[in-house]
Design a protein around this motif. Structure first.
Motif, mmCIF file in Angstrom:
data_model
loop_
_atom_site.group_PDB
_atom_site.id
_atom_site.type_symbol
_atom_site.label_atom_id
_atom_site.label_comp_id
_atom_site.label_asym_id
_atom_site.label_seq_id
_atom_site.Cartn_x
_atom_site.Cartn_y
_atom_site.Cartn_z
ATOM 1 N N LYS A 8 -8.996 4.411 -13.416
ATOM 2 C CA LYS A 8 -8.462 3.225 -14.073
ATOM 3 C C LYS A 8 -8.149 2.138 -13.062
ATOM 4 C CE LYS A 8 -5.048 1.878 -17.559
ATOM 5 N NZ LYS A 8 -3.894 2.316 -18.367
ATOM 6 N N SER A 9 -7.588 2.507 -11.916
ATOM 7 C CA SER A 9 -7.190 1.505 -10.918
ATOM 8 C C SER A 9 -8.400 0.807 -10.310
ATOM 9 C CB SER A 9 -6.364 2.170 -9.810
ATOM 10 O OG SER A 9 -7.118 3.160 -9.139
ATOM 11 N N LEU A 10 -9.566 1.485 -10.274
ATOM 12 C CA LEU A 10 -10.795 0.870 -9.756
ATOM 13 C C LEU A 10 -11.755 0.465 -10.867
ATOM 14 C CD1 LEU A 10 -11.671 3.084 -6.631
ATOM 15 C CD2 LEU A 10 -10.415 0.928 -6.733
ATOM 16 N N ILE A 179 4.400 -0.721 2.947
ATOM 17 C CA ILE A 179 3.201 -1.527 3.204
ATOM 18 C C ILE A 179 3.367 -2.859 2.478
ATOM 19 C CG2 ILE A 179 0.707 -1.695 2.928
ATOM 20 C CD1 ILE A 179 0.599 1.348 2.966
ATOM 21 N N PRO A 180 3.263 -3.996 3.169
ATOM 22 C CA PRO A 180 3.446 -5.306 2.508
ATOM 23 C C PRO A 180 2.451 -5.505 1.370
ATOM 24 C CG PRO A 180 3.426 -5.532 4.907
ATOM 25 C CD PRO A 180 3.000 -4.123 4.611
ATOM 26 N N PRO A 181 2.884 -6.048 0.240
ATOM 27 C CA PRO A 181 1.977 -6.259 -0.911
ATOM 28 C C PRO A 181 0.770 -7.121 -0.573
ATOM 29 C CG PRO A 181 4.271 -6.569 -1.557
ATOM 30 C CD PRO A 181 4.269 -6.454 -0.071
ATOM 31 N N GLU A 182 0.952 -8.067 0.377
ATOM 32 C CA GLU A 182 -0.174 -8.948 0.701
ATOM 33 C C GLU A 182 -1.334 -8.190 1.332
ATOM 34 O OE1 GLU A 182 3.211 -9.680 3.731
ATOM 35 O OE2 GLU A 182 2.974 -9.482 1.555
ATOM 36 N N VAL A 183 -1.058 -7.040 1.939
ATOM 37 C CA VAL A 183 -2.141 -6.220 2.501
ATOM 38 C C VAL A 183 -3.060 -5.748 1.379
ATOM 39 C CG1 VAL A 183 -2.684 -4.049 3.681
ATOM 40 C CG2 VAL A 183 -0.803 -5.474 4.511
ATOM 41 N N PHE A 184 -2.471 -5.287 0.272
ATOM 42 C CA PHE A 184 -3.273 -4.816 -0.856
ATOM 43 C C PHE A 184 -3.997 -5.982 -1.533
ATOM 44 C CE2 PHE A 184 0.020 -1.463 -0.551
ATOM 45 C CZ PHE A 184 -0.809 -0.391 -0.322
ATOM 46 N N ARG A 185 -3.340 -7.143 -1.619
ATOM 47 C CA ARG A 185 -3.990 -8.304 -2.238
ATOM 48 C C ARG A 185 -5.205 -8.741 -1.422
ATOM 49 N NH1 ARG A 185 1.413 -9.963 -3.480
ATOM 50 N NH2 ARG A 185 1.512 -11.247 -1.597
ATOM 51 N N GLU A 186 -5.071 -8.716 -0.108
ATOM 52 C CA GLU A 186 -6.203 -9.091 0.750
ATOM 53 C C GLU A 186 -7.360 -8.119 0.575
ATOM 54 O OE1 GLU A 186 -7.496 -9.194 5.427
ATOM 55 O OE2 GLU A 186 -5.410 -8.772 4.901
ATOM 56 N N ILE A 187 -7.035 -6.840 0.481
ATOM 57 C CA ILE A 187 -8.086 -5.831 0.295
ATOM 58 C C ILE A 187 -8.780 -6.028 -1.047
ATOM 59 C CG2 ILE A 187 -8.493 -3.356 -0.028
ATOM 60 C CD1 ILE A 187 -6.258 -2.877 2.043
ATOM 61 N N GLN A 372 -3.223 -0.759 -4.831
ATOM 62 C CA GLN A 372 -2.011 -0.008 -4.484
ATOM 63 C C GLN A 372 -1.897 1.256 -5.327
ATOM 64 O OE1 GLN A 372 1.632 -2.263 -4.693
ATOM 65 N NE2 GLN A 372 2.797 -0.740 -3.584
ATOM 66 N N GLU A 373 -2.192 1.138 -6.624
ATOM 67 C CA GLU A 373 -2.157 2.315 -7.504
ATOM 68 C C GLU A 373 -3.257 3.304 -7.105
ATOM 69 O OE1 GLU A 373 -1.254 5.022 -10.445
ATOM 70 O OE2 GLU A 373 -0.084 3.298 -9.759
ATOM 71 N N PHE A 374 -4.431 2.767 -6.756
ATOM 72 C CA PHE A 374 -5.510 3.647 -6.297
ATOM 73 C C PHE A 374 -5.083 4.402 -5.040
ATOM 74 C CE2 PHE A 374 -8.817 4.165 -3.087
ATOM 75 C CZ PHE A 374 -9.649 5.062 -3.730
ATOM 76 N N TYR A 375 -4.529 3.680 -4.082
ATOM 77 C CA TYR A 375 -4.134 4.301 -2.812
ATOM 78 C C TYR A 375 -3.087 5.384 -3.052
ATOM 79 C CZ TYR A 375 -3.405 4.291 2.277
ATOM 80 O OH TYR A 375 -3.328 4.634 3.608
#
Length: 608
Positions: A8-10, A179-187, A372-375
């Motif tokens: 679902k997350s992907l 882990i900063p949220p912006e890291v996941f947004r960038e990914i 983030q949910e996937f990770y």
């Protein structure tokens, strides 16, 4: 549960049918929009509409719609549109040729995309690869959350696999929170283009070109290509899917927004064909974002399909990589081909014309990733899987350390019932199940119970005061039962001696079973009988040890300080204070029960 969250997350289960909703817009909404456009008409257009109403039985809205379709037709003709035969409602060969030119650009990506999207583990591998490279101090193994020693200590303390799971999951959540949220947004931003190109690359070009009487596989292989005109009406669904695929690909826009790791991973998949992972350096929302494509009158785009929801997010520019240069170039060429087709084909207006509805639209849902949910889910799944793999080793180490505390020196094997004696080099033969646990029980009964604690227990039973005589009697019975059990185990051990009749029969049967498979069933029956016999000894031993533990616990809690001198005088070992001696015996009896429990678990699991 975790697998479904990962999918679902992907959005691994989504397809174009679930991403696009065809032109059944709200009739009231469309009527309101038509009325609003009628009010905007100039004087001459109002006069034309008035006379059309005067000489027609159709409603004002129907007449206005007809006028809009005529305007759409003239707009396409004024642009020199040669791709469609409007009167006969045909798609000309030139239209197929334009699509074919786009297909040739996309062709190198088709097999790679199929590997990614038809096998979810490939896409998961890509995302994990990106996470490992872009998350600071990324953790991807159980031992990054708990060392092997910590696993042992935690299990020994709480004696539960579930407690280990809870602690690991807790540490994973703490790790993710830091882990900063912006890291996941960038990914996410750098993965979006892969989703935007999906519908175009995986579009059913074979079926599309079949409508123009061309076998595309033969054509690509060097066959002669000669497209024929195709009826438009049966192909409207395909045209809409193609429009959605182009619309999504245009949203990808600048190829520089895709992460470098995507191209590296693509190169790996193309080279080995298996999606091999390159070397890496040391609950999702239910409502996706809507992107509406509306009629030309309310749109700023040339085709009239309004694109809302903002531009695709951009990411860092590439410095390039040796493995991904060709892929980067290819995506740039595809982006140019998509834009060229978009401008030439005017596909949105063609669909509206053939639908006879200038207000025709569909809503396309943009991909909504939740890295983030996937990770979190992927880490949970991986770490818990690794725990399952390591749990037997954890228990074995805990057992070994517990044994070392009770038996400072190496344990002695049975004289005859030893693994080296009863095992066979022939792997086809069944093996005995409880070799380790019965050896542990035997070793304890001989070297701790019989040689160290037996005399002290007998003295204790003799000196207990009258009010504790019941405890004394039960203690004597428990001691006798353990002595009988030890003698039974010794007899069992001797039954494997080559000098005993039973031992001779056993080895004769084992030898026959190794040479003659027809004897295997008889040998298996003997092994099962011996296992059942050993299991009976183990069950009896655990029961008697538990009874002994309860008795010692009750005696320990009683006020027996006045018995200490008498205990020391009668005990030849001179083993010190009665209470301390009881505590030592109780701790050993408790530990040996736990050891037997875990060893039997391991032995049962090995025979499942």
């Amino acid at each position: 549960m975790l697998l479904s969250r990962i999918q679902k997350s992907l959005q691994l289960n989504s397809d174009s049918e679930s991403s696009i909703y065809h032109g059944k817009s709200d009739s009231n909404d469309q009527a309101a929009r038509i009325q609003a456009d009628i009010r905007k008409l100039g004087l001459w257009q109002r006069i034309v509409l008035f006379f059309k109403k005067l000489f027609s039985s159709r409603t004002e809205q129907e007449l206005f719609m007809s006028m809009k379709v005529d305007q759409l037709f003239k707009r396409l003709q004024n642009k020199g549109h040669h791709l469609v035969q409007f009167e006969g409602r045909w798609l000309e060969p030139a239209f197929a040729e334009l699509v074919y030119a786009l297909y040739i650009q996309i062709l190198p990506l088709i097999n790679v995309f199929r590997r990614f999207w038809k096998a979810p583990d490939k896409l998961q591998g890509l995302v994990e690869f990106i996470l490992e490279r872009r998350v600071p101090n990324a953790k991807s193994s159980i031992f990054r959350f708990m060392t092997f020693q910590e696993l042992q200590d935690y299990f020994e303390k709480f004696e539960s696999k579930e407690s280990l799971k809870r602690e690991l999951l807790k540490r994973i959540e703490i790790y993710l929170e830091n882990i900063p949220p912006e890291v996941f947004r960038e990914i996410e931003d750098g993965i979006f283009p892969l989703y935007y190109y999906k519908e175009l690359v995986l579009f059913d070009f074979t079926r599309f070109f079949n409508a123009f009487q061309v076998d595309i596989h033969s054509a690509v292989s060097g066959g002669r290509i000669e497209f024929h005109a195709a009826k438009a009406d049966p192909m409207l669904e395909q045209l809409e899917h193609l429009y959605y695929a182009l619309y999504a690909a245009r949203r990808a826009q600048a190829v520089s927004s895709m992460h470098e790791e995507v191209f590296i991973y693509f190169s790996s998949v193309e080279e080995d064909g298996s999606g091999g992972r390159p070397e890496a350096p040391a609950d999702m929302p239910d409502s996706p974002f809507e992107n509406e494509m509306d009629p030309p009158e309310s749109s700023a785009s040339e085709t009239g399909f309004r694109e809302t929801g903002g531009e695709p997010p951009s990411s860092m520019d590439f410095q390039g990589s040796s493995g991904g240069v060709a892929q980067k170039k290819l995506f740039k060429e595809i982006a140019g081909a998509v834009e060229q087709f978009w401008q030439k084909a005017q596909l949105g207006n063609i669909i509206r014309f053939f639908r006879k509805n200038p207000y025709y639209r569909f809503i396309a849902y943009a991909p909504n990733l939740n890295i983030q949910e996937f990770y979190l889910s992927a880490l949970r799944l991986k770490v818990l899987s690794e725990l399952d793999e390591q749990f037997s080793n954890v228990r074995r180490e805990v057992i070994r350390k517990k044994k070392e505390r009770i038996f400072p020196h190496n344990m002695q094997d049975f004289e005859f019932y030893r693994r080296s004696v009863i095992s066979s080099s022939n792997v086809k033969l069944p093996v005995f199940r409880y070799v380790d646990s019965i050896a542990t029980l035997y070793h304890f009964l001989v070297y701790r119970f019989e040689r160290v604690h037996l005399e002290a227990l007998r003295v204790l039973a003799r000196i207990l005061p009258e009010r504790f005589r019941d405890y004394g009697s039960r203690l004597i019975l428990s001691i006798a039962a353990l002595e009988d059990l030890l003698e039974s185990i010794r007899t069992f051990d001797y039954s494997f001696s080559p000098l005993s009749d039973e031992g001779k029969s056993f080895y004769r049967l084992r030898y026959a079973a190794e040479k003659d498979l027809t004897q295997l069933k008889s040998y298996r029956v003997v092994v099962a009988q011996k296992d059942k016999e050993v299991k009976g000894y183990l069950d009896k031993g655990v029961d008697q040890l538990h009874t002994l533990e309860q008795l010692m616990d009750k005696i320990h809690d009683a006020q027996l300080e006045n018995l200490n001198d008498r205990f020391q005088s009668l005990s030849s070992s001179g083993s010190g204070h009665l209470r301390k001696r009881l505590e030592t015996m109780m701790n050993e009896v408790k530990s040996i029960q736990k050891i037997l429990f875990y060893e039997r678990q391991l032995e049962e699991e090995a025979h499942i």
